[in-house]
Design a protein around this motif. Sequence first.
Motif, mmCIF file in Angstrom:
data_model
loop_
_atom_site.group_PDB
_atom_site.id
_atom_site.type_symbol
_atom_site.label_atom_id
_atom_site.label_comp_id
_atom_site.label_asym_id
_atom_site.label_seq_id
_atom_site.Cartn_x
_atom_site.Cartn_y
_atom_site.Cartn_z
ATOM 1 N N PHE A 237 0.830 -1.193 0.000
ATOM 2 C CA PHE A 237 0.000 0.000 0.000
ATOM 3 C C PHE A 237 0.870 1.251 0.000
ATOM 4 C CE2 PHE A 237 -2.711 -3.263 1.749
ATOM 5 C CZ PHE A 237 -3.960 -2.982 1.223
ATOM 6 N N PRO A 238 0.529 2.240 -0.842
ATOM 7 C CA PRO A 238 1.218 3.518 -0.733
ATOM 8 C C PRO A 238 0.837 4.180 0.593
ATOM 9 C CG PRO A 238 -0.676 3.699 -2.201
ATOM 10 C CD PRO A 238 -0.544 2.247 -1.842
ATOM 11 N N THR A 239 1.719 4.999 1.128
ATOM 12 C CA THR A 239 1.433 5.642 2.412
ATOM 13 C C THR A 239 1.550 7.153 2.272
ATOM 14 O OG1 THR A 239 3.752 5.472 3.136
ATOM 15 C CG2 THR A 239 2.261 3.670 3.741
ATOM 16 N N ARG A 240 0.760 7.847 3.068
ATOM 17 C CA ARG A 240 0.783 9.310 3.061
ATOM 18 C C ARG A 240 0.535 9.817 4.472
ATOM 19 N NH1 ARG A 240 -2.142 10.268 -1.049
ATOM 20 N NH2 ARG A 240 -0.307 10.637 -2.340
ATOM 21 N N MET A 241 1.248 10.866 4.808
ATOM 22 C CA MET A 241 1.148 11.502 6.114
ATOM 23 C C MET A 241 0.800 12.975 5.908
ATOM 24 S SD MET A 241 4.311 11.871 8.819
ATOM 25 C CE MET A 241 5.244 13.075 7.846
ATOM 26 N N ALA A 242 0.061 13.542 6.843
ATOM 27 C CA ALA A 242 -0.224 14.973 6.813
ATOM 28 C C ALA A 242 0.337 15.617 8.078
ATOM 29 C CB ALA A 242 -1.723 15.230 6.720
ATOM 30 N N VAL A 243 0.881 16.810 7.909
ATOM 31 C CA VAL A 243 1.396 17.591 9.034
ATOM 32 C C VAL A 243 0.692 18.943 9.018
ATOM 33 C CG1 VAL A 243 3.408 18.697 10.062
ATOM 34 C CG2 VAL A 243 3.627 16.435 9.008
ATOM 35 N N ILE A 244 0.129 19.307 10.148
ATOM 36 C CA ILE A 244 -0.585 20.577 10.285
ATOM 37 C C ILE A 244 0.101 21.428 11.334
ATOM 38 C CG2 ILE A 244 -2.734 21.629 11.133
ATOM 39 C CD1 ILE A 244 -4.232 19.253 9.857
ATOM 40 N N GLU A 245 0.306 22.682 10.994
ATOM 41 C CA GLU A 245 0.832 23.637 11.969
ATOM 42 C C GLU A 245 -0.351 24.248 12.715
ATOM 43 O OE1 GLU A 245 3.266 27.879 12.265
ATOM 44 O OE2 GLU A 245 3.143 26.828 10.339
ATOM 45 N N LEU A 246 -0.457 23.946 13.996
ATOM 46 C CA LEU A 246 -1.551 24.462 14.804
ATOM 47 C C LEU A 246 -1.290 25.921 15.172
ATOM 48 C CD1 LEU A 246 -2.150 21.398 17.165
ATOM 49 C CD2 LEU A 246 -3.477 22.048 15.144
ATOM 50 N N PRO A 247 -2.339 26.661 15.498
ATOM 51 C CA PRO A 247 -2.167 28.077 15.827
ATOM 52 C C PRO A 247 -1.324 28.280 17.091
ATOM 53 C CG PRO A 247 -4.470 27.570 15.366
ATOM 54 C CD PRO A 247 -3.755 26.255 15.495
ATOM 55 N N GLY A 248 -0.760 29.494 17.200
ATOM 56 C CA GLY A 248 -0.005 29.849 18.388
ATOM 57 C C GLY A 248 1.233 28.997 18.554
ATOM 58 N N ASP A 249 1.452 28.567 19.789
ATOM 59 C CA ASP A 249 2.630 27.735 20.079
ATOM 60 C C ASP A 249 2.244 26.275 20.297
ATOM 61 O OD1 ASP A 249 1.303 27.932 22.452
ATOM 62 O OD2 ASP A 249 3.036 28.525 23.651
ATOM 63 N N ALA A 250 1.124 25.830 19.662
ATOM 64 C CA ALA A 250 0.635 24.458 19.859
ATOM 65 C C ALA A 250 1.457 23.438 19.089
ATOM 66 C CB ALA A 250 -0.841 24.358 19.472
ATOM 67 N N GLY A 251 2.337 23.886 18.189
ATOM 68 C CA GLY A 251 3.231 22.968 17.504
ATOM 69 C C GLY A 251 2.605 22.248 16.324
ATOM 70 N N LEU A 252 3.274 21.175 15.898
ATOM 71 C CA LEU A 252 2.854 20.410 14.731
ATOM 72 C C LEU A 252 1.987 19.221 15.132
ATOM 73 C CD1 LEU A 252 6.175 20.288 12.665
ATOM 74 C CD2 LEU A 252 4.301 21.937 12.470
ATOM 75 N N TRP A 253 1.009 18.966 14.299
ATOM 76 C CA TRP A 253 0.048 17.867 14.474
ATOM 77 C C TRP A 253 0.292 16.893 13.316
ATOM 78 C CZ3 TRP A 253 -4.130 16.050 11.566
ATOM 79 C CH2 TRP A 253 -5.188 15.419 12.242
ATOM 80 N N VAL A 254 0.694 15.665 13.632
ATOM 81 C CA VAL A 254 1.096 14.687 12.606
ATOM 82 C C VAL A 254 0.056 13.584 12.516
ATOM 83 C CG1 VAL A 254 2.887 13.086 11.854
ATOM 84 C CG2 VAL A 254 3.532 15.214 13.022
ATOM 85 N N TRP A 255 -0.527 13.442 11.343
ATOM 86 C CA TRP A 255 -1.599 12.471 11.085
ATOM 87 C C TRP A 255 -1.058 11.282 10.302
ATOM 88 C CZ3 TRP A 255 -3.380 11.326 6.043
ATOM 89 C CH2 TRP A 255 -4.605 10.635 5.948
ATOM 90 N N SER A 256 -1.326 10.090 10.797
ATOM 91 C CA SER A 256 -0.954 8.841 10.128
ATOM 92 C C SER A 256 0.533 8.811 9.774
ATOM 93 C CB SER A 256 -1.795 8.643 8.855
ATOM 94 O OG SER A 256 -1.591 7.359 8.316
ATOM 95 N N PRO A 257 1.406 8.832 10.779
ATOM 96 C CA PRO A 257 2.858 8.901 10.518
ATOM 97 C C PRO A 257 3.347 7.791 9.597
ATOM 98 C CG PRO A 257 2.400 9.212 12.859
ATOM 99 C CD PRO A 257 1.112 8.779 12.226
ATOM 100 N N VAL A 258 4.194 8.188 8.634
ATOM 101 C CA VAL A 258 4.834 7.220 7.741
ATOM 102 C C VAL A 258 6.221 6.911 8.298
ATOM 103 C CG1 VAL A 258 3.550 8.021 5.725
ATOM 104 C CG2 VAL A 258 5.776 9.054 6.258
ATOM 105 N N ALA A 259 6.954 6.045 7.617
ATOM 106 C CA ALA A 259 8.296 5.692 8.072
ATOM 107 C C ALA A 259 9.144 6.964 8.224
ATOM 108 C CB ALA A 259 8.950 4.735 7.076
ATOM 109 N N LEU A 260 9.821 7.064 9.342
ATOM 110 C CA LEU A 260 10.568 8.277 9.663
ATOM 111 C C LEU A 260 11.969 8.203 9.052
ATOM 112 C CD1 LEU A 260 10.523 10.980 11.103
ATOM 113 C CD2 LEU A 260 11.240 9.818 13.201
ATOM 114 N N THR A 261 12.054 8.560 7.783
ATOM 115 C CA THR A 261 13.351 8.609 7.116
ATOM 116 C C THR A 261 14.104 9.861 7.554
ATOM 117 O OG1 THR A 261 12.504 9.852 5.231
ATOM 118 C CG2 THR A 261 12.357 7.446 5.107
ATOM 119 N N GLN A 262 15.379 9.888 7.266
ATOM 120 C CA GLN A 262 16.187 11.062 7.633
ATOM 121 C C GLN A 262 15.683 12.315 6.925
ATOM 122 O OE1 GLN A 262 20.413 11.162 6.390
ATOM 123 N NE2 GLN A 262 20.910 11.662 8.504
#
Length: 230
Positions: free
Chosen positions: A24-49
């Motif tokens: 299966f192909p894989t896809r991840m989404a990253v959202i920058e939340l408002p203020g200092d809430a940081g990044l929101w990572v949806w359905s993490p894929v393999a963490l390559t360098q």
Amino acid sequence: MTPFGSKLWLFDGPAVTGAAGFKFPTRMAVIELPGDAGLWVWSPVALTQDIHHAVDALGPVRHLVAPNTLHHSFLAEWAAAYPGARVYAAPSLTEEVAGTAIHSTISDEPEAAWAGAVDHVIVRGNKITTEVVFFHRESATVLVTDLVQQIPQGWYRGWRAVVARLDMMTAAVPSVPRKFRMATTDKDAARDGIRRVLEWPFERLVMAHGAPIPSGGKKALRQAFDWLMR
């Protein structure tokens, strides 16, 4: 890394192998939340360098989201790489299966950490998995994991290509695979969830297993669930 609307980026990961050798192909989404809430990572894929460096350039990872019980393969490595991040899991995903601590199981109530920026609906009634569908308000984007797919034609070969075609995994338009339709044993519960999803004012659609749709996403999702909603 591909920008996809305001404050939202998509990352395509390497293929993963599922049951019967289906990749299966894989896809991840990253959202920058408002203020200092940081990044929101949806359905993490393999963490390559490369992905690690690209995500770090966007900001601090503070939220890791497993949207159903099938998309947790890389959750533990992300949790290890970002120990300060909070892990959120769809209902029924356990720490034993995920291989990492789960700080919050997503419920029907808004999540305080991202309320106002990302909405969610739990789509129940399916025997295969209970999926949480998300809506990023700023980019007008809905995120779906397995309930709707459009794997490219030609992705599979031989008998797997035949099975994928019959299952509607590789249909000409985004579709709910037949196995998920057959596994929808509580249609009233599923219909209620999809109805609430379709009430969101979204234009874009992101699928974990299919090409992103930059416009006309609501029409595509409505058509995909016509079998359930009619």
